[in-house]
Motif scaffolding. Structure first.
Motif, PDB file in Angstrom:
ATOM      1  N   GLN A 187      33.795  -7.131  30.543  1.00 43.05           N
ATOM      2  CA  GLN A 187      33.078  -7.719  29.411  1.00 43.05           C
ATOM      3  C   GLN A 187      34.060  -8.612  28.666  1.00 43.05           C
ATOM      4  O   GLN A 187      34.934  -8.113  27.963  1.00 43.05           O
ATOM      5  CB  GLN A 187      32.538  -6.640  28.484  1.00 43.05           C
ATOM      6  CG  GLN A 187      31.486  -5.770  29.120  1.00 43.05           C
ATOM      7  CD  GLN A 187      31.071  -4.644  28.209  1.00 43.05           C
ATOM      8  OE1 GLN A 187      31.897  -3.916  27.672  1.00 43.05           O
ATOM      9  NE2 GLN A 187      29.764  -4.509  28.029  1.00 43.05           N
ATOM     10  N   ASP A 199      32.303 -10.550  37.041  1.00 44.97           N
ATOM     11  CA  ASP A 199      31.953 -10.291  35.650  1.00 44.97           C
ATOM     12  C   ASP A 199      30.822  -9.265  35.646  1.00 44.97           C
ATOM     13  O   ASP A 199      29.963  -9.287  36.521  1.00 44.97           O
ATOM     14  CB  ASP A 199      31.456 -11.587  35.000  1.00 44.97           C
ATOM     15  CG  ASP A 199      32.275 -11.962  33.783  1.00 44.97           C
ATOM     16  OD1 ASP A 199      33.192 -11.214  33.423  1.00 44.97           O
ATOM     17  OD2 ASP A 199      31.981 -13.018  33.201  1.00 44.97           O
ATOM     18  N   GLY A 200      30.822  -8.356  34.685  1.00 46.51           N
ATOM     19  CA  GLY A 200      29.788  -7.334  34.625  1.00 46.51           C
ATOM     20  C   GLY A 200      30.199  -6.081  35.389  1.00 46.51           C
ATOM     21  O   GLY A 200      31.378  -5.835  35.619  1.00 46.51           O
ATOM     22  N   ARG A 201      29.215  -5.309  35.808  1.00 44.87           N
ATOM     23  CA  ARG A 201      29.489  -4.058  36.534  1.00 44.87           C
ATOM     24  C   ARG A 201      29.878  -4.331  37.978  1.00 44.87           C
ATOM     25  O   ARG A 201      29.374  -5.261  38.596  1.00 44.87           O
ATOM     26  CB  ARG A 201      28.265  -3.150  36.512  1.00 44.87           C
ATOM     27  CG  ARG A 201      27.919  -2.688  35.123  1.00 44.87           C
ATOM     28  CD  ARG A 201      27.066  -1.426  35.131  1.00 44.87           C
ATOM     29  NE  ARG A 201      26.895  -0.953  33.776  1.00 44.87           N
ATOM     30  CZ  ARG A 201      27.784  -0.209  33.121  1.00 44.87           C
ATOM     31  NH1 ARG A 201      28.878   0.153  33.717  1.00 44.87           N
ATOM     32  NH2 ARG A 201      27.560   0.166  31.877  1.00 44.87           N
ATOM     33  N   VAL A 257      33.531  -2.138  34.675  1.00 49.18           N
ATOM     34  CA  VAL A 257      32.766  -3.205  34.041  1.00 49.18           C
ATOM     35  C   VAL A 257      33.737  -4.188  33.384  1.00 49.18           C
ATOM     36  O   VAL A 257      34.752  -3.785  32.826  1.00 49.18           O
ATOM     37  CB  VAL A 257      31.751  -2.635  33.016  1.00 49.18           C
ATOM     38  CG1 VAL A 257      32.429  -1.925  31.873  1.00 49.18           C
ATOM     39  CG2 VAL A 257      30.822  -3.710  32.517  1.00 49.18           C
TER      40      VAL A 257
END
Length: 110
Positions: A86, A55-57, A84
């Motif tokens: 989201q 999850d995230g970058r 990424v």
């Protein structure tokens, strides 16, 4: 495993009109329609990402396989994938330094 803080993107199929990404426990397989690749006109390609997408970058290594339709049938290249995650949306891009080739970004939905 490429998971930060125990959070990873949900397993299953993520997709858009130009690409699809299948996430499994051991990694991911990205398929991009050849018309959406900058080189165009190729027989086909697929990409394997080594590890779970967090999850995230993220920035992850993998392999870009170019299908040729003639012997030996394919060529494999080292590649790098970044993007990424989201929620239920992922933006992903790839690069193959030895060609040089970059593709994406593709916005995929779970």
């Amino acid at each position: 495993m490429w998971v930060r803080g125990g959070q990873s993107a949900p397993l299953g199929v993520w997709g858009s009109a130009g690409a699809s990404l299948t996430l499994q426990e051991t990694g991911a397989r990205l398929e991009v329609l050849s018309l959406n690749l900058p080189t165009g006109g190729c027989y086909g390609t697929f990409d394997v990402i080594a590890g779970r997408i967090p999850d995230g970058r993220f920035t992850l290594p993998g392999t870009h396989t170019q299908l040729t339709g003639v012997y030996p049938g394919h060529f494999d290249y080292s590649a790098q994938y970044s993007g990424v995650v989201q929620g239920n949306q992922m933006t992903i891009s790839g690069s193959v330094p030895s060609l040089p080739l970059t593709f994406g970004p593709y916005v995929l939905n779970y």
